[in-house]
Write a protein that holds these residues in place. Structure first.
Motif, PDB file in Angstrom:
ATOM      1  N   ALA A  40       0.769  -1.182   0.135  1.00 42.85           N
ATOM      2  CA  ALA A  40      -0.308  -0.143   0.041  1.00 42.85           C
ATOM      3  C   ALA A  40       0.720   1.293  -0.068  1.00 42.85           C
TER       4      ALA A  40
ATOM      5  N   ALA B 228       2.594   1.549  -3.410  1.00 47.73           N
ATOM      6  CA  ALA B 228       1.602   1.995  -4.402  1.00 47.73           C
ATOM      7  C   ALA B 228       1.334   3.486  -4.317  1.00 47.73           C
ATOM      8  N   LYS B 229       1.356   3.904  -3.176  1.00 44.78           N
ATOM      9  CA  LYS B 229       1.021   5.457  -3.156  1.00 44.78           C
ATOM     10  C   LYS B 229       2.188   6.415  -3.435  1.00 44.78           C
TER      11      LYS B 229
ATOM     12  N   PHE C 292       4.778   5.538  -5.370  1.00 46.76           N
ATOM     13  CA  PHE C 292       5.270   5.392  -6.784  1.00 46.76           C
ATOM     14  C   PHE C 292       4.413   5.368  -7.741  1.00 46.76           C
TER      15      PHE C 292
END
Lengths: 235, 235
Positions: B229, B232-233, B235
């Motif tokens: 999580a 994902a935020k 990059f």
């Protein structure tokens, strides 16, 4: 377990609960409670609050409980996942519950092994147990709804059009469509394929139904990694 | 296995490899190859390309191989993770390799159980096996560097200041600091605590060293969910 989730059958009076088994063992091992110890509790599908230990014995722990604050807001998402293999399904149930998904459809797909549908992990009780582990981890109380759909085509043709109404519908598929959007403002319906992906026919059916294809870049992630990555980008 | 990763010991001539064991079994089971079947291959820490099956027998598969394209770019991140329990460590090694992390420090912390440091999952060979599973999943070839640091304070005081130089240093900690930023443009050093979190002293030491605290909202996620999580935020 960051929150002790209470079910209706735990109550022995209006503000008193008695806990056995897994939750008792956890409280004893982690919190080593005395009479008067205060613990974070939540009522399933209800509010959160504090429990105060009133009795501890070899069999059970008793607490008086009070509820005063609402659980965190749910994610505005309906998640559709091709049924994963049973061990991964357990972790995915815990993960989606922890992240705040409240509606999950487990769907058949060409690349789902038939035997997965016979797994005891799909029993209602087992599904609920894994969802509760996720809620306890994340400090949430609202149990997600999980639906099983063993036939892809009737689901997509007959049920999905109404389901995606008033949402933005996305299907995660490697190397197709555009990069997964960030911080969306509308409700989302998100479909995630099995290991190996949806087959072309399935992706086409979803796109005909109104889905946009999105991806996470060049890297192909396992379903259990892709789901938290997608949710983290979207919300 | 979306890419068959080749090691130097697989080569029997400059463009010919012979595969035994796990990779042979996987190719036979999934691809059911004939002579001439073409498969995606990659050279460890090198380029990616195609392999053409030239021989299949009970023991091994032989291919001629050619490499013509670079692996996907790495994430500009150094990840520092408090040593997780062994089963979770395996999955985390696979996940971080799949997501493109190339530098991982496994660090001691107050809430890391001492016994975790004795786990066979920490053997060099076992670490490499799990990293390779992640690379094969994501279609990447560059093996991450994994460093073990069994003492928190000397690492943070003596090694970390140089390590975070020219990066933005973030420590993920529930309910502290600000929401994790999205799509950052600079290199990141990201520290993630154990189950239960870094203790106050440890967070303070990291913040003294130049780290900013970031969180993922009200929900407390397991380490293995928080890592994808966060990545994902960022990059």
């Amino acid at each position: 377990m960051n929150l002790i989730l209470l079910l209706s059958e735990d109550f022995i009076a209006s503000h008193r609960v008695k806990l056995h088994g897994r939750r008792r063992d956890h409280i004893l091992a982690v919190h080593q409670p005395d009479i008067g110890t205060s613990l974070a509790v939540g009522l399933i599908n209800g509010d959160m609050g504090r429990g105060t230990v009133t009795a501890v014995d070899g069999q059970a722990i008793e607490m008086t409980v009070d509820f005063d604050s609402p659980p965190p807001p749910p994610l505005p998402v309906t998640l559709i996942v091709a049924l994963p293999r049973p061990k991964m399904l357990k972790r995915i149930l815990q993960t989606i519950a922890a992240m705040g998904v409240k509606s999950l459809y487990l769907l058949n797909s060409y690349r789902v092994e038939k035997s997965y549908w016979q797994s005891p992990v799909l029993d209602r009780k087992s599904i609920q147990e894994n969802l509760i582990l996720g809620l306890e981890q994340a400090k949430d109380t609202r149990l997600p709804q999980v639906e099983l759909r063993k036939r892809f085509k009737p689901f997509v043709e007959d049920e999905l059009p109404a389901l995606i109404h008033r949402s933005r519908a996305l299907v995660a598929h490697p190397n197709r469509g555009s990069l997964c959007p960030l911080r969306v403002r509308e409700p989302i319906t998100l479909a995630v394929g099995p290991e190996g992906g949806f087959i072309q026919y399935e992706v086409d059916k979803l796109i005909d139904c109104g889905f946009e294809a999105v991806h996470l870049g060049r890297r192909i992630l396992r379903v259990e990694t892709a789901i938290p990555a997608l949710l983290a980008k979207l919300f």
